[in-house]
Design a protein around this motif. Structure first.
Motif, PDB file in Angstrom:
ATOM      1  N   LEU A 174      -4.109  -1.497   1.537  1.00 14.42           N
ATOM      2  CA  LEU A 174      -2.702  -1.502   1.155  1.00 14.42           C
ATOM      3  C   LEU A 174      -2.072  -0.140   1.386  1.00 14.42           C
TER       4      LEU A 174
ATOM      5  N   TYR B 255       1.010   0.960   3.769  1.00 13.84           N
ATOM      6  CA  TYR B 255       2.215   1.683   3.340  1.00 13.84           C
ATOM      7  C   TYR B 255       2.475   2.862   4.265  1.00 13.84           C
TER       8      TYR B 255
ATOM      9  N   GLN C 208       3.886   1.468   7.334  1.00  9.97           N
ATOM     10  CA  GLN C 208       5.270   1.046   7.103  1.00  9.97           C
ATOM     11  C   GLN C 208       6.196   2.251   7.104  1.00  9.97           C
TER      12      GLN C 208
ATOM     13  N   TYR D 130       4.066   1.857  -7.652  1.00 10.22           N
ATOM     14  CA  TYR D 130       4.148   0.472  -8.096  1.00 10.22           C
ATOM     15  C   TYR D 130       2.839  -0.277  -7.862  1.00 10.22           C
ATOM     16  N   LEU D 131       2.073   0.172  -6.901  1.00 14.81           N
ATOM     17  CA  LEU D 131       0.760  -0.451  -6.736  1.00 14.81           C
ATOM     18  C   LEU D 131      -0.112  -0.170  -7.956  1.00 14.81           C
TER      19      LEU D 131
ATOM     20  N   GLU E  26       1.038   0.286 -10.862  1.00 13.85           N
ATOM     21  CA  GLU E  26       1.579  -0.478 -11.965  1.00 13.85           C
ATOM     22  C   GLU E  26       1.128  -1.934 -11.932  1.00 13.85           C
ATOM     23  N   SER E  27       0.704  -2.401 -10.760  1.00 11.32           N
ATOM     24  CA  SER E  27       0.308  -3.809 -10.680  1.00 11.32           C
ATOM     25  C   SER E  27      -0.991  -4.056 -11.430  1.00 11.32           C
TER      26      SER E  27
ATOM     27  N   GLY F 152      -0.921  -3.808 -14.429  1.00  8.50           N
ATOM     28  CA  GLY F 152      -0.338  -4.160 -15.729  1.00  8.50           C
ATOM     29  C   GLY F 152      -0.901  -5.422 -16.347  1.00  8.50           C
ATOM     30  N   GLY F 153      -1.491  -6.291 -15.543  1.00  9.14           N
ATOM     31  CA  GLY F 153      -2.148  -7.466 -16.109  1.00  9.14           C
ATOM     32  C   GLY F 153      -3.272  -7.073 -17.043  1.00  9.14           C
TER      33      GLY F 153
ATOM     34  N   PHE G  26       3.791  -1.596 -18.552  1.00 10.70           N
ATOM     35  CA  PHE G  26       5.159  -2.108 -18.426  1.00 10.70           C
ATOM     36  C   PHE G  26       6.109  -1.455 -19.411  1.00 10.70           C
TER      37      PHE G  26
ATOM     38  N   ARG H  18      10.120  -5.274  -8.317  1.00  8.06           N
ATOM     39  CA  ARG H  18       8.771  -4.704  -8.365  1.00  8.06           C
ATOM     40  C   ARG H  18       8.115  -5.010  -9.695  1.00  8.06           C
ATOM     41  N   THR H  19       8.891  -4.939 -10.771  1.00  5.31           N
ATOM     42  CA  THR H  19       8.320  -5.224 -12.086  1.00  5.31           C
ATOM     43  C   THR H  19       7.830  -6.663 -12.153  1.00  5.31           C
TER      44      THR H  19
ATOM     45  N   ASN I 275       4.743  -7.092 -10.166  1.00 10.39           N
ATOM     46  CA  ASN I 275       3.572  -6.486 -10.788  1.00 10.39           C
ATOM     47  C   ASN I 275       3.090  -7.289 -11.979  1.00 10.39           C
ATOM     48  N   VAL I 276       4.033  -7.911 -12.703  1.00 10.22           N
ATOM     49  CA  VAL I 276       3.621  -8.756 -13.820  1.00 10.22           C
ATOM     50  C   VAL I 276       2.790  -9.924 -13.305  1.00 10.22           C
TER      51      VAL I 276
ATOM     52  N   ALA J 108       1.127 -10.039 -10.462  1.00  8.41           N
ATOM     53  CA  ALA J 108       0.163  -9.687  -9.419  1.00  8.41           C
ATOM     54  C   ALA J 108      -1.245 -10.157  -9.715  1.00  8.41           C
ATOM     55  N   GLU J 109      -1.605 -10.198 -11.012  1.00  5.52           N
ATOM     56  CA  GLU J 109      -2.971 -10.591 -11.344  1.00  5.52           C
ATOM     57  C   GLU J 109      -3.237 -12.041 -10.976  1.00  5.52           C
TER      58      GLU J 109
ATOM     59  N   ARG K 107       0.785  -9.101  -4.425  1.00 12.23           N
ATOM     60  CA  ARG K 107       0.441  -7.687  -4.296  1.00 12.23           C
ATOM     61  C   ARG K 107       0.455  -7.263  -2.834  1.00 12.23           C
ATOM     62  N   LYS K 108       0.246  -8.231  -1.947  1.00 12.31           N
ATOM     63  CA  LYS K 108       0.172  -7.884  -0.534  1.00 12.31           C
ATOM     64  C   LYS K 108       1.514  -7.991   0.178  1.00 12.31           C
TER      65      LYS K 108
ATOM     66  N   LEU L  36       5.233  -7.124   1.538  1.00 10.25           N
ATOM     67  CA  LEU L  36       5.852  -5.894   2.036  1.00 10.25           C
ATOM     68  C   LEU L  36       7.219  -5.786   1.378  1.00 10.25           C
TER      69      LEU L  36
END
Lengths: 462, 574
Positions: free
Chosen positions: A146, A150, A153, A198-199, A201-202, A204-205, A211, B221-222, B225-226, B228-229, B235-236, B238
C-alpha cells in the motif's frame, strides 16, 4: 452683420469641410442640449410617481461627504507603490518589550546541541526503548504494498498538471530550462503523508480510540517563554497536528526521588518504562554545550512585533484535546537546503513549545506534576526524522534547578532510496518524466520507516 | 501577391486551372508523395481465370446500427475505428493518437499554415446558464430520474450509523468549528487599502472549496477506516483529493449547422471537452454492480434533442488537447469509480445561482455532466471508445456538497458512441438524482443544529455498495495483453504517453503568447520526437496518417529511389 457661424453657413460651399477641425469646433462652440422632462398634459393631473429615465441618479457620481474617499492610488494594481505601514503602527507591536524570535526559518548554527541548551533538554539519539519494543509488533495486511502504491500515486499517477518551478544550474547561471508541468512537490508530500496517516487510522477496528483523534491542518502556533531573563518567542504554522483525547504517558517516569510521583500506576509502568534507569544514567553524563562567549540566542533575531500568549491552533471544546504528534512538512526546495542537524534543532524547539503550551494549560499554577510527552515527525520528499519529546520542567530561569527535559531522536529515515534531485539540473534524471519512470521502475522501498511511523502513531492507545 | 493569398478564392481558381501542372491541386506528388509511377512491364503474368473472381460485395452499411447516417460516412467511421483498434495495441497509444488527431496538421505543413489544434466546446461541471438541463442531457445522451434507485433502501446501515455518527460529528466540528486559521501578522488589521469585492469573493470561494475538500476527505476517510476491518477492499481503494477529471467526446449534430468546432473526420459532428476537479474520489479495481439492464425499457427512454447551440448555454470553444483523465493517469490499476464528490460552493457564486427554482435542475445538470465525463474517461481507460461500446454498464456514485447541503446521484453509462446520429442510438445513459438535503442547519456553540441522519445513511450505503469481487466476464475485452511485447515496444508506449501526460495542454491563451517555436506547437514537436526515436516500431505498426511530420519526411526520403535503382527497377526489355 451675420455672426461668424452664420457666415460659415453662407460660405459653406467655399469653406473647408469640418473634418479635423471638428474637435476644435466642438470645444469652442459645442453645446450639449440637455433634454428636459416634459410631461404630457394628460398625466399632469394625476398623482403619479414619475421616473425620469434621462436624469437618473448617476452611479458614477462622486460620493457625498459621508463616504470616505479612497485614493485611487490604493488600487490593487498600484499597491506596490504604496509604502508599507511602519511596523511601529501595528497594533501588535510591543514598544517596551522585545523578544528573541524563533520561527520556521531560523537556523541554529550549533544545531541540536544549541536547541538543547535553549530548551534545557538532554538528547538521546535513538527511539525510546518502550517504542523500540513495539516496532513491527502490529502490522496491517499488505502495508508495504500500500505504501509503495501511495508513493507511485504521488509521483507518477496523480494527474495534476501544474507549472513547476524553473530549474537552475548553479554552474551555468544563464542557462534556461524547459517549462515543466507536473505534480508540485507539496502535493506529492501531502498525498503520501495523508495516506500514511489514514492507513494507520484504519486499525481503528482494533483500537477504537483512534477515532477520537483529530487531524488539524495548517494551524497557527505561537508561544513565549523566559529563559534566564530573555524572552524567546516561537512561531510557526503547523502543517499537520494530530490530537488525541488522552495525553501521551511519559517515557521516563521516575525522574528523581524528589519529583513527579504519578508513575506509580502499575499499568503505565508496563507500557512505558526506563529499564534500570538507563536514561537517567545517560542524562547524568550529558554535558550541555559550552558556547561561551557566544550567547545561545545568537541565531534568534530581536523582534517587537509578536502576539502574546499561547496558541495551539484550535478552539477548546467540551472534551480536552492533547497534542499527540506534530508533522513538520518541510517546504525546502532542496534536501540540502538545511542540514539534518538544523532541521532537528527546529523540530526540538517547536515540539518543546507545544509541550510547554500544553503543560501551561494543564498546570496553570506552574507546578508540573506529570511530564508532558509529545512526538513529532519531520517529512521532506522521502526523508523522515522522528522525535519524542518529554517535558519535565517549567523552570528555565533558575540555574539551580537541575531538572531537564528529554528528547529521543531518530533521524535520517529514507522511505525509498536515492531520489534524484528535480530542482537543480541533473544531467541523468533532471526531468519530471525521468523521476516518474525512476519511481515506477527502480523504487527501492524501505519498510522499516513505516513500522516506526506506525509505532509512533499507536502510542497511547489501549 | 496579395490576390493570391492562401485564403483567397483566387488562389484556388489559379491552382485549379491556370498554374503549372506541378502545382495543381489534386495532382499527386504535391500533397501525398506517391513514389514513382512505374511503367507496366510488357510481360504480364497470366492472371486469367475461368470464372471471374470478384471481390465480395460490400453491404451498404458496416455492421452495427448507423441510423440515418450517410453510408459512406458510416463506412468511414467504421474503418477509422477498425484502424484504431488494429494498429494500436495499448490504451496509452490510443490516448496519444486521439490527442494527435485533433491537431490541425496531419502531414507536413506544405500548404497548411494553421498548425494548432481544432476548436472544441469546453464544458465543466457547473452549468453556467439557467434551464440548461435539456442541453446537457442531449450532449451526454442521458435520461434523468429524480429519485435514487430503490435497492439502496434495502441496505441496512442503522447499527453502523449509530457507531459512525458521533465520530463524524466530532470530526466535522473539528474542521468546521474548532480549527483556527493561520493569518499572517500583516493581514491582521485593516491597512486601509482599496478592496475589490470580486477579488475578495474569489478568495473566499477558494477558501470555501479548500474547506469542503478537507471536510469531505476527512468524512470519507473516517467511514472507510471504520469499515476497513470488515471490508478489506476498502483499505485498498485509491483515494484522491482535488483530482482532475477530463473527458472528450464527439457528438453528432443531427442535422444542425454549426459554423465551428466541427470534428474534422466528419463535418456533421462536433466535439466537447470536459474539465473539472473532483474534491474527493474513491476508486477500486473492481466494477460496481449495474443498476438496470441496458436492454430494459428505462434505458430505451429516448432523450429529446436540444436544438440550441452551445453558446446559448454559455458554453464556448477553446483549443485543447483531447484528454481522457478519470482522476489519474492510465496504468494505476484502480480503474473503477466507487464514489466521487464535488464541491458545489461555486453554485451560489458568479452568475450560476439563478433562482431557488433553478437550483435543483442546475445541480442535476452538474451531476449529469460529471457522471458522464468521469465514466467516459474510465471507459477509454478500459479500452472502450466511441467505436467500441462498453460491453457492460459502468456505474458512478456521485455527491455534490458544500458541507451543509448535499445531493446524491448515481450514473449508469450504457453508451458512448455519441458520434452516431440520434436514430442510431437506442440506449441512453441513466442518471438518478436525489433531492437536495441539509446535513445540518448551522453551527452554534460548537454543536451542529438539526443534524440529518438520512444523508449519513445514504453516504454509508454508497460506500457499502460493494463492487463485484470476481466478475465472470472480461473487464477489458479490447485491450491486448502486452506482457509478451518486446522491451522496446513497451518503452515506446510509455514514452509516447508522456507526451500528453507532462505537456501543458493546448489552450487558447497558451497559443496566443507561447505559440509556435520551430514552426509547430510543443505537442507536435514532442510527438515527432517520440515517433522518430522509435521510428522502426511506427513504420512497422502504424498507418501513415499517424506518422507525424518528421516521420513523413523521413519516410519519403527513404522511398525516393535513386537513379541507379531507377534503372534497375525499370529495365529496358524491348
Amino acid at each position: 452683420m451675420p455672426k461668424i457661424t452664420e457666415l460659415r453657413g453662407l460660405f459653406k460651399p467655399f469653406t473647408k469641410p469640418l473634418h479635423r477641425q471638428w474637435k476644435w469646433v466642438w470645444q469652442e462652440k459645442g453645446k450639449f442640449n440637455e433634454p428636459k422632462l416634459t410631461l404630457p398634459k394628460a398625466l399632469e393631473d394625476r398623482q403619479i410617481n414619475i421616473i425620469d429615465p434621462l436624469h437618473e441618479p448617476d452611479p458614477n457620481a462622486l460620493p457625498d461627504e459621508s463616504t470616505p474617499w479612497i485614493s485611487p492610488t490604493r488600487h490593487p494594481m498600484f499597491e506596490y507603490l504604496v509604502p508599507p505601514l511602519p511596523r511601529e503602527q501595528h497594533p501588535l507591536f510591543h514598544h517596551d518589550r522585545s523578544v528573541f524570535l524563533f520561527d520556521s526559518k531560523t537556523r541554529l548554527h550549533a544545531g541540536v546541541d544549541q536547541a538543547c541548551l535553549l530548551t534545557k533538554t538532554i538528547p538521546f539519539y535513538e527511539l525510546p526503548q518502550s517504542i523500540k519494543q513495539t516496532l513491527g509488533q502490529v502490522s496491517l495486511p499488505d502495508q508495504d504494498d500500500l505504501i509503495q502504491s501511495y508513493i507511485r500515486q504521488s509521483i507518477a499517477y496523480d494527474a495534476t498538471k501544474e507549472h513547476l518551478p524553473r530549474k537552475k544550474s548553479p554552474l551555468k547561471q544563464r542557462r534556461s530550462f524547459r517549462i515543466e508541468y507536473g505534480i508540485p512537490r507539496s502535493r506529492q508530500m501531502s498525498i503520501v503523508l495523508e495516506n500514511m496517516i489514514y492507513l494507520c487510522e484504519s486499525l481503528g477496528g482494533h483500537y477504537p480510540d483512534l477515532f477520537k483523534r483529530h487531524l488539524y491542518r495548517n494551524i497557527p502556533f505561537y508561544t513565549t517563554y523566559e529563559r534566564y531573563g530573555e524572552l524567546i518567542h516561537l512561531r510557526k504554522q503547523n502543517e499537520y497536528v494530530l490530537t488525541s483525547h488522552i495525553p501521551l504517558s511519559p517515557i521516563v517516569k521516575r525522574l528523581d526521588k524528589l519529583e513527579i510521583t504519578s508513575g506509580n500506576n502499575t499499568n503505565e509502568q508496563i507500557t512505558s518504562h526506563d529499564p534500570n534507569g538507563h536514561y537517567l544514567i545517560q542524562a547524568n553524563d550529558y554535558q550541555f554545550l559550552d558556547m561561551y562567549p557566544i550567547y545561545p540566542t545568537i541565531d534568534l533575531s530581536l523582534e517587537q512585533l509578536y502576539q502574546d500568549g499561547d496558541e495551539q491552533g484550535w478552539k477548546q471544546r467540551k472534551s480536552n484535546e492533547y497534542v499527540h504528534t506534530i508533522f513538520h512538512v518541510s517546504n525546502d526546495e532542496l534536501i540540502h537546503e538545511a542540514t539534518a542537524d538544523e532541521r532537528l534543532a527546529r523540530m526540538i524547539m517547536f515540539t518543546f513549545g507545544s509541550a510547554l503550551v500544553q503543560a501551561r494549560q494543564l498546570y496553570p499554577n506552574g507546578i508540573l506534576t506529570k511530564p508532558v510527552t509529545i512526538q513529532s515527525i519531520f517529512f521532506l520528499d522521502e526523508l523522515f526524522h522522528f522525535i519524542v519529546f518529554q517535558l519535565n520542567t517549567l523552570n528555565y530561569n533558575d540555574t539551580n534547578d537541575k531538572q531537564c527535559n528529554y528528547v529521543w531522536i531518530d533521524k535520517d529515515n529514507y522511505l525509498y532510496d536515492n531520489r534524484p534531485s528535480m530542482v537543480m539540473h541533473n544531467p541523468v534524471y533532471g526531468t519530471e518524466r525521468n523521476l516518474q519512470r525512476y519511481v515506477l521502475e527502480k523504487l527501492i522501498y524501505n519498510p522499516s520507516v513505516f513500522q516506526k511511523f506506525l509505532a509512533l502513531y499507536l502510542q497511547g492507545v489501549k | 501577391m496579395v490576390i493570391l493569398h492562401r485564403t483567397s478564392n483566387a488562389l484556388k481558381w489559379y491552382r485549379l486551372t491556370l498554374c503549372r501542372y506541378k502545382y495543381r491541386l489534386n495532382h499527386p506528388g504535391v500533397h501525398i508523395p506517391h513514389g514513382v509511377q512505374y511503367q507496366t512491364p510488357y510481360n504480364l503474368p497470366d492472371e486469367y481465370a475461368d470464372h471471374p473472381l470478384y471481390p465480395p460485395i460490400r453491404p451498404k452499411y458496416p455492421p452495427g446500427s448507423w441510423g440515418s447516417m450517410d453510408s459512406k460516412k458510416a463506412w468511414m467511421h467504421f474503418e477509422l475505428g477498425e484502424k484504431y483498434y488494429r494498429h494500436l495495441k495499448s490504451v496509452k497509444e490510443r490516448l496519444t493518437i486521439m490527442a494527435y488527431q485533433n491537431m490541425m496538421c496531419y502531414y507536413d505543413k506544405l500548404d497548411v499554415e494553421q498548425i494548432d489544434s481544432k476548436l472544441i466546446w469546453m464544458v465543466n461541471g457547473r452549468p453556467r446558464s439557467p434551464r440548461s438541463l435539456p442541453f446537457y442531457k442531449h450532449i451526454t445522451r442521458t435520461h434523468v430520474t429524480d429519485e435514487l434507485p430503490k435497492f439502496y433502501e434495502q441496505m441496512d446501515v442503522e447499527s453502523l450509523l449509530n457507531y459512525v455518527k458521533p465520530v463524524l460529528i466530532e470530526r466535522i466540528l473539528a474542521n468546521e468549528y474548532a480549527q483556527k486559521d493561520d493569518i499572517p501578522l500583516e493581514d491582521m488589521y485593516d491597512k486601509g487599502d482599496y478592496k475589490i469585492s470580486s477579488i475578495i469573493n474569489e478568495k473566499q470561494l477558494k477558501i470555501d472549496q479548500q474547506r469542503t475538500t478537507n471536510v469531505l476527505t476527512n468524512m470519507i476517510r473516517t467511514i472507510i477506516n471504520v469499515l476497513a476491518e470488515h471490508k478489506p477492499y476498502l483499505r485498498k481503494t485509491l483515494i484522491g483529493s482535488d483530482v482532475p477529471i477530463e473527458a472528450w467526446w464527439s457528438l453528432n449534430l443531427n442535422g444542425e449547422k454549426y459554423d465551428r468546432a466541427k470534428w474534422h473526420h466528419d463535418q456533421n459532428t462536433t466535439s466537447f471537452q470536459f474539465r473539472d476537479k473532483a474534491a474527493v474520489q474513491v476508486k477500486t479495481s473492481r466494477p460496481l454492480r449495474s443498476i438496470v439492464d441496458p436492454n430494459s425499457s428505462l434505458c430505451q427512454t429516448p432523450v429529446p434533442l436540444c436544438s440550441y447551440h452551445p453558446p446559448a448555454f454559455k458554453v464556448f470553444t477553446d483549443r485543447y488537447l483531447p484528454m481522457q483523465i478519470p482522476g489519474h493517469w492510465h496504468g494505476e490499476g484502480h480503474d473503477f469509480n466507487l464514489l466521487s464528490m464535488y464541491s458545489m460552493d461555486s453554485i451560489y457564486k458568479y452568475d450560476s445561482y439563478f433562482n431557488e427554482d433553478e437550483l435543483l435542475p442546475s445541480l442535476m445538470s452538474w451531476m449529469v455532466n460529471t457522471g458522464h465525463a468521469e465514466l467516459l474517461a474510465q471507459a477509454y481507460y478500459l479500452g472502450f471508445s466511441m467505436w467500441r461500446e462498453p460491453t457492460y454498464p459502468l456505474i458512478a456514485q456521485l455527491v455534490l456538497s458544500n458541507r451543509r447541503q448535499w445531493i446524491f446521484g448515481v450514473y449508469q453509462l450504457n453508451t458512448i458512441g455519441h458520434f452516431k446520429p440520434h436514430d442510431a442510438q437506442i440506449t441512453s445513459n441513466i442518471c438518478w438524482v436525489s433531492p437536495l438535503m441539509n446535513l445540518y442547519d448551522r453551527i452554534e456553540n460548537g454543536e451542529l443544529i438539526n443534524f440529518n441522519d438520512n444523508i449519513l445513511r445514504q453516504l454509508l450505503r454508497f460506500i457499502l455498495n460493494e463492487p463485484i469481487m470476481e466478475p465472470n466476464w472480461n473487464l477489458t475485452p479490447y485491450v491486448e495483453d502486452l506482457t509478451n511485447l518486446d522491451e522496446r515496444y513497451k518503452k515506446f508506449i510509455r514514452n509516447l504517453y508522456e507526451v500528453v501526460k507532462l505537456e501543458k495542454q493546448d489552450s487558447r491563451d497558451h497559443h496566443r503568447w507561447a505559440k509556435i517555436s520551430h514552426d509547430t506547437t510543443v505537442f507536435n514537436r514532442r510527438y515527432a520526437m517520440m515517433t522518430t526515436l522509435f521510428k522502426d516500431i511506427v513504420f512497422d505498426n502504424w498507418p501513415r496518417e499517424w506518422y507525424g511530420r518528421t516521420l513523413e519526411k523521413i519516410e519519403r526520403k527513404k522511398n525516393m529511389p535513386l537513379f541507379k535503382e531507377y534503372d534497375l527497377l525499370m529495365p529496358v526489355t524491348r
